[in-house]
Design a protein around this motif. Structure first.
Motif, PDB file in Angstrom:
ATOM      1  N   GLY A  48       0.793  -1.222   0.000  1.00  0.00           N
ATOM      2  CA  GLY A  48       0.000   0.000   0.000  1.00  0.00           C
ATOM      3  C   GLY A  48       0.829   1.277   0.000  1.00  0.00           C
ATOM      4  O   GLY A  48       0.498   2.237  -0.709  1.00  0.00           O
ATOM      5  N   SER A  49       1.889   1.312   0.808  1.00  0.00           N
ATOM      6  CA  SER A  49       2.709   2.532   0.849  1.00  0.00           C
ATOM      7  C   SER A  49       3.313   2.800  -0.527  1.00  0.00           C
ATOM      8  O   SER A  49       3.348   3.947  -0.992  1.00  0.00           O
ATOM      9  CB  SER A  49       3.841   2.389   1.876  1.00  0.00           C
TER      10      SER A  49
ATOM     11  N   TYR B 249      -4.581   7.569   7.230  1.00  0.00           N
ATOM     12  CA  TYR B 249      -3.379   6.742   7.127  1.00  0.00           C
ATOM     13  C   TYR B 249      -3.127   6.399   5.670  1.00  0.00           C
ATOM     14  O   TYR B 249      -4.009   5.886   4.987  1.00  0.00           O
ATOM     15  CB  TYR B 249      -3.486   5.450   7.950  1.00  0.00           C
ATOM     16  N   HIS B 250      -1.920   6.705   5.205  1.00  0.00           N
ATOM     17  CA  HIS B 250      -1.584   6.423   3.811  1.00  0.00           C
ATOM     18  C   HIS B 250      -0.295   5.627   3.673  1.00  0.00           C
ATOM     19  O   HIS B 250       0.156   5.396   2.545  1.00  0.00           O
ATOM     20  CB  HIS B 250      -1.498   7.729   3.014  1.00  0.00           C
ATOM     21  N   GLY B 251       0.343   5.253   4.775  1.00  0.00           N
ATOM     22  CA  GLY B 251       1.532   4.413   4.647  1.00  0.00           C
ATOM     23  C   GLY B 251       2.677   4.885   5.503  1.00  0.00           C
ATOM     24  O   GLY B 251       2.665   5.979   6.062  1.00  0.00           O
TER      25      GLY B 251
ATOM     26  N   ASP C  41      -7.242   6.706  -2.056  1.00  0.00           N
ATOM     27  CA  ASP C  41      -6.465   5.625  -1.449  1.00  0.00           C
ATOM     28  C   ASP C  41      -7.457   4.522  -1.073  1.00  0.00           C
ATOM     29  O   ASP C  41      -8.147   4.602  -0.065  1.00  0.00           O
ATOM     30  CB  ASP C  41      -5.717   6.149  -0.212  1.00  0.00           C
TER      31      ASP C  41
ATOM     32  N   VAL D 196      -6.510   1.384  -0.659  1.00  0.00           N
ATOM     33  CA  VAL D 196      -5.675   0.265  -0.215  1.00  0.00           C
ATOM     34  C   VAL D 196      -6.477  -0.651   0.711  1.00  0.00           C
ATOM     35  O   VAL D 196      -6.436  -1.879   0.587  1.00  0.00           O
ATOM     36  CB  VAL D 196      -4.396   0.795   0.467  1.00  0.00           C
ATOM     37  N   MET D 197      -7.244  -0.057   1.644  1.00  0.00           N
ATOM     38  CA  MET D 197      -8.041  -0.875   2.550  1.00  0.00           C
ATOM     39  C   MET D 197      -9.480  -1.030   2.046  1.00  0.00           C
ATOM     40  O   MET D 197     -10.077  -2.093   2.148  1.00  0.00           O
ATOM     41  CB  MET D 197      -8.045  -0.266   3.959  1.00  0.00           C
TER      42      MET D 197
ATOM     43  N   LYS E 140      -3.564  -4.616  -0.161  1.00  0.00           N
ATOM     44  CA  LYS E 140      -4.300  -5.432   0.825  1.00  0.00           C
ATOM     45  C   LYS E 140      -5.186  -6.480   0.150  1.00  0.00           C
ATOM     46  O   LYS E 140      -4.672  -7.466  -0.361  1.00  0.00           O
ATOM     47  CB  LYS E 140      -5.091  -4.518   1.764  1.00  0.00           C
TER      48      LYS E 140
HETATM   49  N1  PLP Z   1      -3.204   3.265   2.716  1.00  0.00           N
HETATM   50  C1  PLP Z   1      -4.156   2.798   3.529  1.00  0.00           C
HETATM   51  C2  PLP Z   1      -5.546   3.357   3.465  1.00  0.00           C
HETATM   52  C3  PLP Z   1      -3.852   1.779   4.441  1.00  0.00           C
HETATM   53  O1  PLP Z   1      -4.806   1.315   5.270  1.00  0.00           O
HETATM   54  C4  PLP Z   1      -2.532   1.263   4.482  1.00  0.00           C
HETATM   55  C5  PLP Z   1      -2.159   0.227   5.463  1.00  0.00           C
HETATM   56  O2  PLP Z   1      -2.817  -0.006   6.434  1.00  0.00           O
HETATM   57  C6  PLP Z   1      -1.573   1.796   3.608  1.00  0.00           C
HETATM   58  C7  PLP Z   1      -1.949   2.792   2.735  1.00  0.00           C
HETATM   59  C8  PLP Z   1      -0.157   1.283   3.623  1.00  0.00           C
HETATM   60  O3  PLP Z   1      -0.118  -0.007   3.173  1.00  0.00           O
HETATM   61  P1  PLP Z   1       1.145  -0.959   3.496  1.00  0.00           P
HETATM   62  O4  PLP Z   1       1.140  -1.188   4.963  1.00  0.00           O
HETATM   63  O5  PLP Z   1       0.846  -2.195   2.685  1.00  0.00           O
HETATM   64  O6  PLP Z   1       2.361  -0.267   3.006  1.00  0.00           O
END
Ligand code: PLP
Length: 452
Positions: free
Chosen positions: A108-109, A141-143, A248, A250-251, A277
């Motif tokens: 995700g990051s 939260y973005h990483g 974002d 990711v989740m 994820k």
């Molecule tokens: N963006 C969001 C919305 C997340 O929830 C997360 C992780 O929880 C990330 C980015 C970062 O992902 P990673 O931990 O796989 O780098």
């Protein structure tokens, strides 16, 4: 067994955030995991909202084994590979029209970093080099990497690193459930969205590159959902000032909220999407940035995208991702997330009636959270030193249920737990989650009634 008390194991050479030890995993299947002592746990948070199709899915394992027998790694500068090509096409087909260019990453990051860097290169390639600021929300939260952390709004995670980062402007996340202002939810949604316009004007529109948001919040806010009026207004404001909108997901993506993308609930198409994820659901480290051709082409025309990771488009990871997508689509797991999400939500609402410390139940589909408070009316936080949400996670863990906690109010206070089981859950799993959570909440209530 959550701490090392009574733990006979030798000290570990491994370290993560703390000294906390956990049992050794033996095996996992469906929504359950077993430790080496034979104890069973229901995965009520899909790990960290990852294992969307459950554990040890035979179709995915078979696809991975078949790919392993052919090639596990072929570097993208030397070879194209079929799983990556097919997964890119399938991913594009699951996206809104125009969002048809896919860039693979391992998490995700990396997906978030990639979105910000492509946005920047697009600006440079199209004569807008003064644009570099990425506005985000607080909390969010973005990483964990320094670039993604610069747009993350979770104070304890960024504080130690702030001198090392170019921290980006933040606007308040739309925490309308906390407001006592006499406005209705529609008006509150617009009020929070308009904060983006005010911030763009404050920063100088010619300096603002992008706005990044989680369409349904994740760990930092506890599944925060804005009023319906928020989403189209944000889109409109970005359009007006030439600011790129990054979702974002990711989740929230890959079906967790009851739509493949959370943004679909509001019919909003962003300019960039970050996925990870649930996209490969824990079978391989995989994520993706999805972009439109109009953004990618000028970058490729002017020297190329100056960015990439060694494992991008790894054939084994992509074979896993393809099989995960097959499972999501052929078993209608997105529909199941919507249906089971409603049922779980009703059970959490029932718990909120029983336990006054549950101040809010929120989320969409199977991205759900409960916030714990000291006062239901004012939503005053519990004393941070009680670590109420962390204790609830431990009490549930002791009872064979895994859930996930974080601080709701920016990182130092506020308590919520995320209840986000795999999208394959059925009614009996929901009842098991609700019953175990009820026991854990009763135990927490008794603990909180006693002095520390
Ligand atoms: N963006 C969001 C919305 C997340 O929830 C997360 C992780 O929880 C990330 C980015 C970062 O992902 P990673 O931990 O796989 O780098």
């Amino acid at each position: 067994m959550s701490a090392s008390a009574g733990d006979e194991r030798p000290p570990s050479h491994l370290f993560y955030q703390s000294r906390q030890r956990r049992p050794l995993i033996d095996r996992a299947e469906g929504v359950y995991l077993w430790d080496t002592d034979g104890r069973r746990y229901l995965d009520g948070s899909s790990g960290a909202m990852v294992s969307n199709i459950g554990h040890s899915n035979p179709r995915v394992l078979e696809a991975m084994q078949a790919q392993m027998a052919r090639a596990t790694f072929a570097y993208r500068l030397h070879f194209e590979n079929e799983p990556a090509e097919r997964l890119a096409a399938r991913t594009a087909a699951a996206m809104p029209p125009e969002m048809d260019r896919v860039f693979f990453v391992s998490g995700g990051s990396e997906a978030v970093e990639s979105c910000m860097k492509l946005a920047r290169q697009y600006a440079v390639a199209t004569g807008q080099a003064s644009r570099y600021k990425v506005i985000s929300r607080f909390p969010s939260y973005h990483g964990a990497t320094l670039g993604a952390l610069a747009v993350t709004g979770y104070a304890p995670m960024s504080a130690p690193f702030s001198p090392m980062m170019h921290e980006m402007p933040k606007i308040p996340a739309p925490t309308c459930y906390l407001d006592r202002d006499g406005l209705d939810m529609h008006q509150r949604g617009l009020r929070y969205a308009n904060m983006l316009e005010a911030e763009i004007l404050r920063q100088g529109p010619e300096t603002v590159l992008a706005f990044i948001m989680e369409p349904v919040g994740g760990a930092a806010t506890g599944a925060l959902v804005a009023p319906d009026s928020y989403y189209p207004r944000i889109r409109e404001i970005c359009e007006r000032y030439g600011v790129l909108l990054i979702h974002d997901e990711v989740m929230s993506g890959a079906g967790r909220t009851g739509r493949f993308l959370a943004g679909e609930h509001w019919g909003v198409t962003p300019d960039l999407i970050a996925l990870s994820k649930g996209f490969a659901a824990g079978y391989a480290p995989l994520g993706a940035m999805v972009a439109p051709g109009w953004m990618v082409e000028p970058v490729l025309d002017t020297g190329g995208f100056i960015h990439g990771y060694t494992y991008a488009g790894n054939p084994l990871a992509c074979a896993a991702g393809l099989a995960v997508l097959d499972e999501i689509e052929s078993r209608d797991l997105v529909g199941n997330a919507a249906r089971m999400g409603e049922r779980l939500r009703a059970r959490l609402d029932g718990l909120a009636e029983r336990f006054p410390m549950i101040g809010d139940v929120r989320g969409k589909g199977l991205l759900l959270a409960m916030e714990l408070v000291a006062d239901h009316e004012t939503m005053a936080v519990l004393p941070p030193e009680r670590m109420a949400a962390a204790r609830l996670v431990e009490l549930a863990y002791e009872r064979g249920l895994i859930i996930y906690w974080r601080r709701s109010r920016g990182g130092y206070s506020g308590d919520h737990v995320l209840v986000c089981p795999p999208l394959i859950v059925d009614e009996s799993h929901i009842e098991e989650i609700a019953a175990t959570l009820g026991d854990a909440l009763a135990a927490l209530e008794a603990e909180l009634a006693a002095p520390l």
